[in-house]
Design a protein around this motif. Structure first.
Motif, PDB file in Angstrom:
ATOM      1  N   VAL A 126       0.866  -1.176   0.000  1.00  0.00           N
ATOM      2  CA  VAL A 126       0.000   0.000   0.000  1.00  0.00           C
ATOM      3  C   VAL A 126       0.906   1.230   0.000  1.00  0.00           C
ATOM      4  CG1 VAL A 126      -1.712   1.284   1.350  1.00  0.00           C
ATOM      5  CG2 VAL A 126      -1.840  -1.230   1.228  1.00  0.00           C
ATOM      6  N   VAL A 127       0.626   2.161  -0.909  1.00  0.00           N
ATOM      7  CA  VAL A 127       1.460   3.370  -1.015  1.00  0.00           C
ATOM      8  C   VAL A 127       0.579   4.598  -0.746  1.00  0.00           C
ATOM      9  CG1 VAL A 127       2.972   4.738  -2.512  1.00  0.00           C
ATOM     10  CG2 VAL A 127       2.977   2.239  -2.703  1.00  0.00           C
ATOM     11  N   PRO A 128       0.588   5.100   0.491  1.00  0.00           N
ATOM     12  CA  PRO A 128      -0.200   6.304   0.780  1.00  0.00           C
ATOM     13  C   PRO A 128       0.402   7.507   0.069  1.00  0.00           C
ATOM     14  CG  PRO A 128       0.373   5.120   2.806  1.00  0.00           C
ATOM     15  CD  PRO A 128       1.228   4.563   1.700  1.00  0.00           C
ATOM     16  N   ALA A 129      -0.428   8.198  -0.703  1.00  0.00           N
ATOM     17  CA  ALA A 129       0.064   9.338  -1.482  1.00  0.00           C
ATOM     18  C   ALA A 129      -1.028  10.403  -1.574  1.00  0.00           C
ATOM     19  CB  ALA A 129       0.487   8.871  -2.873  1.00  0.00           C
ATOM     20  N   ALA A 130      -1.808  10.534  -0.500  1.00  0.00           N
ATOM     21  CA  ALA A 130      -2.938  11.464  -0.546  1.00  0.00           C
ATOM     22  C   ALA A 130      -2.702  12.726   0.272  1.00  0.00           C
ATOM     23  CB  ALA A 130      -4.203  10.758  -0.049  1.00  0.00           C
ATOM     24  N   GLY A 131      -1.504  12.855   0.841  1.00  0.00           N
ATOM     25  CA  GLY A 131      -1.222  14.027   1.690  1.00  0.00           C
ATOM     26  C   GLY A 131      -1.198  15.316   0.880  1.00  0.00           C
ATOM     27  N   LEU A 132      -1.291  16.437   1.578  1.00  0.00           N
ATOM     28  CA  LEU A 132      -1.379  17.730   0.904  1.00  0.00           C
ATOM     29  C   LEU A 132      -0.033  18.270   0.448  1.00  0.00           C
ATOM     30  CD1 LEU A 132      -4.029  19.505   3.169  1.00  0.00           C
ATOM     31  CD2 LEU A 132      -4.381  18.463   0.911  1.00  0.00           C
ATOM     32  N   GLY A 133       1.048  17.781   1.024  1.00  0.00           N
ATOM     33  CA  GLY A 133       2.375  18.226   0.603  1.00  0.00           C
ATOM     34  C   GLY A 133       2.628  19.698   0.856  1.00  0.00           C
ATOM     35  N   THR A 134       2.177  20.201   1.983  1.00  0.00           N
ATOM     36  CA  THR A 134       2.273  21.659   2.225  1.00  0.00           C
ATOM     37  C   THR A 134       3.712  22.146   2.377  1.00  0.00           C
ATOM     38  OG1 THR A 134       1.946  21.289   4.593  1.00  0.00           O
ATOM     39  CG2 THR A 134      -0.003  21.853   3.309  1.00  0.00           C
ATOM     40  N   GLY A 139      -5.110  11.866   7.687  1.00  0.00           N
ATOM     41  CA  GLY A 139      -3.930  11.328   8.362  1.00  0.00           C
ATOM     42  C   GLY A 139      -3.475  10.010   7.760  1.00  0.00           C
ATOM     43  N   LEU A 140      -2.216   9.680   8.048  1.00  0.00           N
ATOM     44  CA  LEU A 140      -1.625   8.457   7.486  1.00  0.00           C
ATOM     45  C   LEU A 140      -2.376   7.206   7.947  1.00  0.00           C
ATOM     46  CD1 LEU A 140       0.585   6.962   5.960  1.00  0.00           C
ATOM     47  CD2 LEU A 140       2.083   7.265   7.943  1.00  0.00           C
ATOM     48  N   GLY A 141      -2.790   7.191   9.216  1.00  0.00           N
ATOM     49  CA  GLY A 141      -3.541   6.029   9.725  1.00  0.00           C
ATOM     50  C   GLY A 141      -4.830   5.838   8.939  1.00  0.00           C
ATOM     51  N   HIS A 142      -5.510   6.936   8.651  1.00  0.00           N
ATOM     52  CA  HIS A 142      -6.752   6.878   7.883  1.00  0.00           C
ATOM     53  C   HIS A 142      -6.479   6.412   6.451  1.00  0.00           C
ATOM     54  CE1 HIS A 142     -10.087   8.735   5.503  1.00  0.00           C
ATOM     55  NE2 HIS A 142     -10.786   8.121   6.442  1.00  0.00           N
ATOM     56  N   ALA A 143      -5.363   6.872   5.871  1.00  0.00           N
ATOM     57  CA  ALA A 143      -4.996   6.438   4.502  1.00  0.00           C
ATOM     58  C   ALA A 143      -4.807   4.922   4.470  1.00  0.00           C
ATOM     59  CB  ALA A 143      -3.728   7.152   4.039  1.00  0.00           C
ATOM     60  N   VAL A 144      -4.144   4.385   5.483  1.00  0.00           N
ATOM     61  CA  VAL A 144      -3.923   2.932   5.538  1.00  0.00           C
ATOM     62  C   VAL A 144      -5.268   2.207   5.703  1.00  0.00           C
ATOM     63  CG1 VAL A 144      -2.863   1.063   6.890  1.00  0.00           C
ATOM     64  CG2 VAL A 144      -1.537   3.123   6.353  1.00  0.00           C
ATOM     65  N   LEU A 145      -6.145   2.782   6.518  1.00  0.00           N
ATOM     66  CA  LEU A 145      -7.463   2.168   6.732  1.00  0.00           C
ATOM     67  C   LEU A 145      -8.263   2.094   5.422  1.00  0.00           C
ATOM     68  CD1 LEU A 145      -9.277   0.986   8.924  1.00  0.00           C
ATOM     69  CD2 LEU A 145      -9.983   3.324   9.513  1.00  0.00           C
ATOM     70  N   CYS A 146      -8.054   3.058   4.539  1.00  0.00           N
ATOM     71  CA  CYS A 146      -8.744   3.051   3.238  1.00  0.00           C
ATOM     72  C   CYS A 146      -8.389   1.804   2.423  1.00  0.00           C
ATOM     73  CB  CYS A 146      -8.378   4.292   2.416  1.00  0.00           C
ATOM     74  SG  CYS A 146      -9.017   5.822   3.087  1.00  0.00           S
ATOM     75  N   ALA A 147      -7.253   1.161   2.756  1.00  0.00           N
ATOM     76  CA  ALA A 147      -6.799  -0.011   1.986  1.00  0.00           C
ATOM     77  C   ALA A 147      -7.421  -1.309   2.498  1.00  0.00           C
ATOM     78  CB  ALA A 147      -5.272  -0.110   2.069  1.00  0.00           C
ATOM     79  N   ARG A 148      -8.234  -1.240   3.538  1.00  0.00           N
ATOM     80  CA  ARG A 148      -8.699  -2.445   4.225  1.00  0.00           C
ATOM     81  C   ARG A 148      -9.351  -3.453   3.283  1.00  0.00           C
ATOM     82  NH1 ARG A 148     -11.541  -2.978  10.093  1.00  0.00           N
ATOM     83  NH2 ARG A 148     -11.038  -5.158  10.241  1.00  0.00           N
ATOM     84  N   ARG A 149     -10.305  -2.988   2.502  1.00  0.00           N
ATOM     85  CA  ARG A 149     -11.047  -3.918   1.650  1.00  0.00           C
ATOM     86  C   ARG A 149     -10.130  -4.580   0.616  1.00  0.00           C
ATOM     87  NH1 ARG A 149     -16.992  -2.919  -0.601  1.00  0.00           N
ATOM     88  NH2 ARG A 149     -17.146  -2.282   1.544  1.00  0.00           N
ATOM     89  N   HIS A 150      -9.210  -3.804   0.058  1.00  0.00           N
ATOM     90  CA  HIS A 150      -8.307  -4.346  -0.960  1.00  0.00           C
ATOM     91  C   HIS A 150      -7.328  -5.352  -0.348  1.00  0.00           C
ATOM     92  CE1 HIS A 150      -6.005  -4.274  -4.748  1.00  0.00           C
ATOM     93  NE2 HIS A 150      -4.953  -4.428  -3.951  1.00  0.00           N
ATOM     94  N   VAL A 151      -6.843  -5.052   0.828  1.00  0.00           N
ATOM     95  CA  VAL A 151      -5.822  -5.896   1.455  1.00  0.00           C
ATOM     96  C   VAL A 151      -6.424  -7.196   1.993  1.00  0.00           C
ATOM     97  CG1 VAL A 151      -4.281  -6.055   3.464  1.00  0.00           C
ATOM     98  CG2 VAL A 151      -4.213  -4.029   1.998  1.00  0.00           C
ATOM     99  N   GLY A 152      -7.613  -7.099   2.602  1.00  0.00           N
ATOM    100  CA  GLY A 152      -8.243  -8.287   3.187  1.00  0.00           C
ATOM    101  C   GLY A 152      -7.521  -8.727   4.454  1.00  0.00           C
ATOM    102  N   ASP A 153      -7.501 -10.044   4.675  1.00  0.00           N
ATOM    103  CA  ASP A 153      -7.017 -10.568   5.950  1.00  0.00           C
ATOM    104  C   ASP A 153      -5.585 -11.091   5.838  1.00  0.00           C
ATOM    105  OD1 ASP A 153      -7.349 -11.079   8.619  1.00  0.00           O
ATOM    106  OD2 ASP A 153      -8.107 -13.123   8.282  1.00  0.00           O
ATOM    107  N   GLN A 154      -4.727 -10.357   5.171  1.00  0.00           N
ATOM    108  CA  GLN A 154      -3.339 -10.779   4.946  1.00  0.00           C
ATOM    109  C   GLN A 154      -2.384  -9.710   5.463  1.00  0.00           C
ATOM    110  OE1 GLN A 154      -2.440 -13.672   3.494  1.00  0.00           O
ATOM    111  NE2 GLN A 154      -4.620 -14.185   3.429  1.00  0.00           N
ATOM    112  N   PRO A 155      -1.176 -10.112   5.855  1.00  0.00           N
ATOM    113  CA  PRO A 155      -0.179  -9.077   6.145  1.00  0.00           C
ATOM    114  C   PRO A 155       0.167  -8.322   4.864  1.00  0.00           C
ATOM    115  CG  PRO A 155       0.840 -11.245   6.126  1.00  0.00           C
ATOM    116  CD  PRO A 155      -0.633 -11.478   5.995  1.00  0.00           C
ATOM    117  N   PHE A 156       0.578  -7.071   4.998  1.00  0.00           N
ATOM    118  CA  PHE A 156       0.853  -6.238   3.824  1.00  0.00           C
ATOM    119  C   PHE A 156       1.934  -5.219   4.163  1.00  0.00           C
ATOM    120  CE2 PHE A 156      -1.375  -2.300   5.179  1.00  0.00           C
ATOM    121  CZ  PHE A 156      -2.043  -2.792   6.305  1.00  0.00           C
ATOM    122  N   ALA A 157       2.560  -4.704   3.111  1.00  0.00           N
ATOM    123  CA  ALA A 157       3.602  -3.692   3.314  1.00  0.00           C
ATOM    124  C   ALA A 157       3.018  -2.306   3.067  1.00  0.00           C
ATOM    125  CB  ALA A 157       4.762  -3.943   2.349  1.00  0.00           C
ATOM    126  N   VAL A 158       3.565  -1.306   3.752  1.00  0.00           N
ATOM    127  CA  VAL A 158       3.217   0.090   3.493  1.00  0.00           C
ATOM    128  C   VAL A 158       4.510   0.834   3.168  1.00  0.00           C
ATOM    129  CG1 VAL A 158       2.316   2.244   4.482  1.00  0.00           C
ATOM    130  CG2 VAL A 158       1.198   0.067   5.021  1.00  0.00           C
TER     131      VAL A 158
END
Ligand code: UTP
Length: 329
Positions: A27-35, A128-147
């Motif tokens: 999972v690659v979080p890339a939704a931040g504002l980059g201020t 926030g980054l935690g929320h960005a990771v949570l957005c990946a829940r359905r795609h990731v499913g019940d497996q370990p994953f990298a961020v």
């Protein structure tokens, strides 16, 4: 930090010898504002800023692919269309380059889409980054994953992510990447309380604090933008209330997992670049350009002359070193 490694030809890693992994998804979080990088990031995602001749986020996806992860989910947002386009086919461009017989540039255009199965999801609001990771829940499913954070580059010749995946295979739970920083920098990062494991570069993480003051910092080991997470992190994130800056912090969820004794850290002392920070971005471009076989020799020669000019006090407006390439070519 700062050790020497051999130059590479084009910056592109060799993926021919990929290991088969139990962890498959990144999972690659890339939704931040980059201020921190305004105004450049007003209309351009900071992850798309070029590092020599590739956007920063392409190095990140190449790193995931090199570690054997063949499924990459980008978490993007509004104003991030350029990321989706970059990892897609570019029909007109490909047609024009094919007509010219320019196979080198054609490959460069096609490579991003060929690195892995690339998927996109939008984080409606940058909560926030935690929320960005949570957005990946359905795609990731019940497996370990990298961020892998989309603006955080590990030098293409390092093997940090593979090492983290090995540690995850042996210890289960979650694995974070840690770097030791000078005392004056701990307040910029998430900071870990650690215990030794008997393995030189692997520690048990017993606690985490987001951006502590120097007095409150449990160590000088700070969390950098690579994680291998157990799916239990999603339940923890669902319960995590907004913390520092009103954002849902990944560190707060990891703190809960660490308290349960399931988090390890891999201590990294290689080359890492935060391309979301202006000064580090400049260092990244210079360093990777110097290492390139195709650009390095001429660029290094110019750089030497430029630095000599700075040291001689000539790199001011009108001085020789400041006038750039035309004077030295
Ligand atoms: P940063 O801490 O660099 O935040 O996020 P930012 O908002 O992008 O940048 P500044 O501080 O305003 O300059 C670290 C990573 O987490 C992603 C970012 O895109 C970056 O890759 N992120 C952050 C999200 O995906 N969503 C968020 O809500 C916040």
């Amino acid at each position: 930090m700062g050790r020497m490694i051999a130059p590479h030809a084009s910056g592109a890693p060799d993926h021919t010898d990929r290991p088969a992994r139990t962890v498959r998804k990144a999972v690659v979080p890339a939704a931040g504002l980059g201020t921190r990088f305004l105004p450049a990031t007003k209309a351009t995602p900071k992850e798309m800023l070029p590092v020599v001749d590739k956007p920063a986020i392409q190095y990140v996806v190449e790193e995931a692919a090199a570690a054997g992860l063949d499924d990459v989910l980008m978490v993007t947002g509004r104003h991030k269309r350029a990321i989706e386009d970059h990892f897609d086919n570019a029909f007109e461009l490909e047609q024009a380059l094919t007509a010219k017989g320019d196979s080198v540039r054609l490959d460069a255009v096609r490579d991003p889409a060929r690195l892995a199965g690339i998927h996109h999801i939008r984080q409606g609001e940058p909560l926030g980054l935690g929320h960005a990771v949570l957005c990946a829940r359905r795609h990731v499913g019940d497996q370990p994953f990298a961020v892998l954070l989309g603006d955080d580059l590990i030098d293409p010749r390092e093997t940090l992510l593979s090492r983290m995946l090995d540690v995850r295979d042996r210890h289960a739970g979650s694995v974070v990447a840690l770097m030791e920083v000078p005392p004056g920098q701990v307040h910029l990062y998430g900071c870990a309380a650690v215990e030794p494991t008997g393995e030189k570069d692997v520690v048990r993480v017993t606690g985490l604090v987001e951006k502590p003051s120097l007095q409150d910092a449990p160590s000088r080991y700070t969390v950098i933008g690579r994680y291998v997470l157990e799916p239990a992190v999603f339940d923890t994130l669902e319960r995590t209330r907004p913390g520092r800056g009103g954002e849902i912090q990944l560190t707060d969820a990891l703190q809960e997992l660490a308290a349960g004794g399931t988090v390890h850290g891999v201590v990294f002392d290689g080359l890492r670049y935060d391309t979301g920070d202006k000064a580090d971005y400049l260092r990244t471009v210079v360093r990777l350009a110097c290492d390139r076989d195709d650009l390095g020799p001429e660029f290094v020669a110019w750089l030497r002359e430029f630095v000599a000019g700075l040291e001689g006090g000539m790199a001011t407006k009108g001085g020789t070193a400041a006038k750039g390439r035309r004077l030295t070519a």
